[in-house]
Structure formats: structure tokens, C-alpha cells
Write a protein that holds these residues in place. Structure first.
Motif: not given
Length: 616
Positions: A568-584
Motif C-alpha cells: 500500500l505504501w509503494h504500490r509495487t507489482s508482480f515481477v514479470r518474466i521479461a523484467d527479471m534481471d538474471v545477470d546482475t
């Protein structure tokens, strides 16, 4: 440094200046005469006090990971996670959170022997030695065996998934980063605080259990005295830094392992008739009073106790994050988790079910029999052996203090990491010059003051509430690890990578994570059923039913409150597969060369060594 400075200026600045060798301030010339006398070494007291001062360079996570080359490159590839409904005043930058957990700055002072003993004996404590008695009374020996075996199977799959994530993305202090990165930022926040709360509550629970064990020798002893002694001992060990913690855990785990193996051998002898006067026992207590107690509900009621007993198994992942070569050390640690589940829990509790009936009065704390609650001690006493019960109680004391020691270590590092990621008060990130997160150690130790409730007449009820808070919370942590691994594998394939490119991959694969996740969900469902409709619910009042529900399901509303507050404070969303960072933050290994070298090395091993390496 200005270019006008000569090499002599630099050399002279390395020495203190003798008083009286400086010209007046109005003069343009100064004849600096250095003081070459040996300076007195700092006093021990000064060194001790100076060690507690803040070191700005020491943090649980990097202060500015954007300066790293790999982080800067990854920042160009992945866009930040915006709020679900567009820009929001309380913006949560998922990319920055990922970068802040990309590297670990903790000192790598734990040696191989420390890691091996922590992996073997890390969670052998109250859950095995004391709380298993309550589980035996609730469900019977068959329910205990089934529940611990089911939890053990689930945990093996979970640790395999955690190992793959930990080797690829070493994270200091908290498992919440995997949930934040691959599931949902608000869920990661909830899991971070859930895990910290689990270890914070474990400290007073272990100390209360230790004070109960001490009164075995004298019922009139004041428990507050021993609470003070145990709490001070745990705090002092953690103030010695990670090296002190490692040495203490090495000794504690060694004692516990030897004791459990010794009890298994003794239990076999007692069961086949080695005790004087008893004769052959065999499966007598499985027939009378029986293998099960309270039916299917009795089995479900054992799950929280079993989950509490295995809490701490995931510390293997933290150990891997602080190891120089996790790719070689982690498989050994995971195999030892399997042997610990098989040998220390399944075999030991099978013998307990054969030697102690579930209707034994001493299994439950009461006003008449307040201390003899450990089924291990009861089994030895029933055999008529005089000295060993006291020896076993000493082992239980060491085991309890060991888990209490781990609880301060785990909670302090988790809270410090949360603070560095902006998910906890900034003061929690205080790290002194010895590499100790002092503020969080003090916070964790302060929660240990709840152990003084051991002097209350309702100490058994206090023990139940603490077990409820810290027991079921482990289920949420393990389920999140399994689901994060599943989502990571999908993102890994989506980015065009193969499983063979991973430095270490789970032996049970994605299907093992699905199995672990499913078992965790089924346990949560079963516990909800037990809490809402407990054994004999038709004879209980509304107040008793509410108490019964929160005793087994208290962790669920805590997790929900943490999740909703952050969402409710940040209004975050579910992380989509295309947005996932698998390198950092992913560790790069030259896998083809390493695997070729390992194959050549294995060809030179004798047969016994190949078998040993396969099993251990």
C-alpha cells in the motif's frame, strides 16, 4: 594531492612533527623536523573501545554498487520496476534493490571445518531434543515419523533450489532478495522481516528451554539466574565476531553430533533387550498404546513442531554466500543436509517412538513434573541408567545454546542487510571496525530478555506461543525459496540460457521445487484446518478456539500485515518474466575448463573415493 608536493613532502608527512620545529604562523618558511622516536602502542582498553566505533567502509551490502562495471552494464539492460498504476510518490526501485544485493562485503573468516559442522549441527536443538516430546504426545510415534520425513523430503528439495540460487547470486543476510527479485518486491519485504522475526523469537525460546532443562537437577532453582547466564554467554560469543561464532558453533555441533550418534547406538541396544530388567521391546509401544494418536488431526498437528525442528537448515545457503568457492563446498553441504535429515531426525525419532509411549506423563510440562520433558532423557531413565540422563541434559543444554547463538547471528545479519537495502531503520546498518553489526546484535539480544518469562507459572504456554511464531514462519520462507527458484528457471530460459551454464544446478530440478512448494502449501492448509477445527473443538469455547487457531497460524497474519503495509505504501507489482534481471551479481565461472579439469581428476580417484564423494 597538489602537484607542487615533492616526494620529500610525502615522506615527511609519514612521520609526526616534533614540537617547536614549526615557524610562526606569519612566516613563509618552516623547518619541519620529524619525530623519529618510537610511538607507544595503543593501550588494550583503547583498542577495545576503538573497535566499537563505526567503520564507514564496512557494510553488509555495497554502499554504491553503481560504481561497479557489471552493475553499470546491467543498469542499461533492465528498466526499473515502476508502480502498477504508473509513477507513485513512494517509488520503489527494484533495479537499485537488485544492485544493492549484488555483492557481499562480509568477511570470509569461516573455514571449511566451520561450514561443515554448521551444516551438520546447525538446527539440532530444541526442536529435536525437547519439542519432539510434545509432538510424540500429540500424534503418536507414526505421526512423528511421517511428519518429520515429509518435512525432511520437502527441505531437501528446498535446499537444492536454494543452493542453485546462492551459488549464482550470493546474498548476505537475507533470503528476501530472491523473493524481491523473482516474485514481488512487497513479498520480498515481508519475507525479509518474517525471517528476521523468526530468529528474533528463537532466542528467548531457546533460553527458556535451557532454563527448563537446568531445573532437571533441582526443581527449586531460580530460572532467572540461568536466563541471565545463558543470555550473556550468547551475547559475548556474537560480540567476538564471525570467527568467534564459527569456533563456538564448531565445538557445539561436534558435541551434538557425537551425542546423537551415541544415543542412536544406545537406543538400538535398549530396544533389542540390552537394558537390565526390560527385555526385548521391539514395537511394543506401537501396538499399545498405538502408533497414532488423535487420528489425522494428530498427524497434522505435528507439522508445526517438525517445521520448527528443521528451522535453520537454510543457513547452508548463507554459508555458501560466505565461502570462497561455493561451487565445490555447496554440494558437500547439501549432501550433509540429507544425511542429517536421515540420521539425526528420522533414525533418532524412530528409536524414540520405540522406547517411549505417547501416553508417557513426563512428555508434557505440568506443575507436578515441570522439567523432564525431553523424550531422549525419558528413554534413558526408563532403561534404569543412572548417569546418562544427566549427561544427555548437558548435551541438550549445549544444543539449545547453539541454536540460540545462531539465532542472534542470523537475525542480526538479516536486519543489517534489510537496513542497507532501505527496508529497515538506517541505524541497523551500523557496522563497527571489527565487522560486527553492533546495533542489530543489541536489538536481537534485547528480544532475548523475553526469556525472563520462564519464571512465570504459565511457562509452558509461553513456550507454545514462541513455537507458534517461529515455527510456521519457516514454511513461508521455504515456499518462497522454491517458488523463486521456479520463476528464476523460467526467466533463465526466457533470456536464452541453458541449465548447463549454471555453476551449480539443483539435482531435483524444477520438479523438486514444485514438490517442495506443493508440500509447503499443503502444510499451510492442514494447519489452517487444525487451527480452526482442533481436536475436540465441539467441547471448546469461542475463546479457546481463537487461541487454538492463533497458536498454529500466528505467522500468517504477521506476513500478511508486512506485505500489505509495503504494498500500500509503494504500490509495487508482480515481477514479470521479461523484467527479471538474471545477470546482475551473478558469479561468472569458466565452467567448460573447470568441468574438464574435474573429470580428469575424478578418473584418477580410487573406487572408494568416488563412492564417498557421491554420497558425501
Amino acid at each position: 594531492m597538489p602537484s607542487s608536493y615533492s616526494s620529500r613532502d610525502i615522506e615527511m608527512s609519514m612521520f609526526p612533527i616534533k614540537e617547536g620545529s614549526l615557524a610562526p604562523a606569519s612566516s613563509n618558511y618552516t623547518m619541519r623536523e620529524p619525530l623519529y622516536d618510537e610511538m607507544a602502542p595503543p593501550r588494550a582498553l583503547s583498542q577495545f573501545i576503538d573497535g566499537f566505533r563505526r567503520d564507514p567502509a564496512q557494510r553488509i551490502t555495497p554502499k554504491d554498487p553503481l560504481n561497479e562495471i557489471h552493475a553499470a552494464e546491467a543498469a542499461q539492460l533492465y528498466r526499473p520496476m515502476l508502480a502498477r498504476d504508473g509513477p507513485y510518490p513512494h517509488y520503489y526501485d527494484l533495479r537499485l534493490a537488485t544492485l544493492q544485493t549484488a555483492q557481499s562485503h562480509l568477511a570470509r573468516k569461516l573455514k571449511g571445518r566451520h561450514l561443515q559442522m554448521i551444516a551438520i549441527g546447525g538446527s539440532i536443538g530444541t526442536g529435536l531434543f525437547v519439542a519432539s516430546g510434545r509432538a510424540l504426545e500429540s500424534g503418536g510415534p507414526a505421526s512423528v515419523l511421517l511428519a518429520y520425513f515429509l518435512i525432511g523430503t520437502m527441505l531437501y528439495c528446498t535446499v537444492q533450489a536454494l543452493g542453485e540460487l546462492a551459488v549464482s547470486f550470493p546474498v548476505a543476510g537475507s533470503f528476501s532478495a530472491y523473493s524481491t527479485r523473482f516474485l514481488h518486491p512487497s513479498w520480498g519485504f515481508a519475507m525479509g522481516w518474517n525471517y528476521a522475526l523468526q530468529w528474533l523469537i528463537a532466542l528467548p525460546l531457546e533460553i527458556i528451554s535451557a532454563s527448563i532443562v537446568v531445573t532437571y537437577w533441582n526443581h527449586s532453582l531460580n530460572k532467572a539466574v540461568f536466563v541471565t547466564v545463558f543470555l550473556l554467554a550468547i551475547v559475548c560469543i556474537n560480540l567476538c565476531g564471525v570467527k568467534g561464532y564459527g569456533e563456538a558453533e564448531f565445538v557445539f555441533a561436534l558435541v551434538k553430533v557425537v551425542a546423537v550418534i551415541g544415543f542412536i547406538l544406545l537406543g538400538i541396544v535398549l530396544n533389542i533387550g540390552g537394558a537390565p530388567g526390560e527385555g526385548y521391546i521391539g514395537g511394543r509401544y506401537w501396538r499399545d498404546p498405538g502408533a497414532f494418536h488423535n487420528g489425522f488431526k494428530g498427524l497434522c498437528s505435528v507439522f508445526v513442531t517438525a517445521a520448527f525442528a528443521f528451522a535453520g537448515t537454510e543457513l547452508v545457503g548463507l554459508a555458501a554466500a560466505e565461502t570462497a568457492n561455493p561451487r565445490k563446498s555447496l554440494p558437500t553441504a547439501i549432501k550433509q543436509v540429507f544425511w542429517r535429515i536421515t540420521l539425526f531426525y528420522v533414525v533418532a525419532l524412530t528409536l524414540i517412538g520405540l522406547l517411549v509411549p505417547y501416553n508417557e506423563k513426563r512428555l508434557l510440562l505440568s506443575d507436578d513434573i515441570p522439567t523432564m520433558a525431553s523424550p531422549f532423557v525419558i528413554a534413558i531413565e526408563n532403561a534404569g541408567i543412572d548417569v546418562l540422563p544427566s549427561v544427555m541434559n548437558v548435551v541438550i543444554l549445549i544444543a539449545v545454546l547453539s541454536v540460540g547463538n545462531s539465532s542472534v547471528f542470523g537475525s542480526s545479519r538479516t536486519l543489517a542487510a534489510l537496513a542497507d537495502q532501505g527496508q529497515a531503520p538506517r541505524i541497523f546498518s551500523y557496522v563497527d571496525r571489527k565487522g560486527r553489526p553492533l546495533v542489530t546484535i543489541m536489538v536481537s539480544s534485547s528480544v532475548g530478555l523475553l526469556a525472563y518469562l520462564a519464571d512465570l507459572e504459565q511457562e509452558g504456554e509461553v513456550l507454545d506461543w514462541l513455537v507458534a511464531i517461529s515455527g510456521l514462519s519457516s514454511i513461508f520462507t521455504w515456499a518462497s525459496i522454491c517458488l523463486a527458484h521456479i520463476r528464476f528457471r523460467r526467466a533463465w530460459a526466457f533470456k536464452g540460457h541453458k541449465v548447463s551454464e549454471l555453476a551449480f544446478h539443483s539435482q531435483v530440478g524444477v520438479w523438486g521445487s514444485w514438490l517442495g512448494f506443493t508440500i509447503n502449501i499443503l502444510i499451510l492448509v492442514a494447519q489452517f484446518w487444525i487451527g480452526a477445527w482442533p481436536v475436540g473443538y465441539d467441547r471448546k469455547s469461542s475463546a479457546d478456539l481463537a487461541k487454538s487457531f492463533f497458536l498454529v497460524y500466528l505467522a500468517a497474519p504477521v506476513v500478511i500485515i508486512f506485505f500489505l503495509s509495503h504494498y500500500l505504501w509503494h504500490r509495487t507489482s508482480f515481477v514479470r518474466i521479461a523484467d527479471m534481471d538474471v545477470d546482475t551479481g551473478r558469479r561468472d565461472f569458466n565452467l567448460p575448463i573447470l568441468m574438464s579439469q574435474e573429470r580428469e581428476e575424478r578418473q584418477t580417484w580410487p573406487a572408494w573415493k568416488r563412492m564417498y564423494k557421491y554420497l558425501c
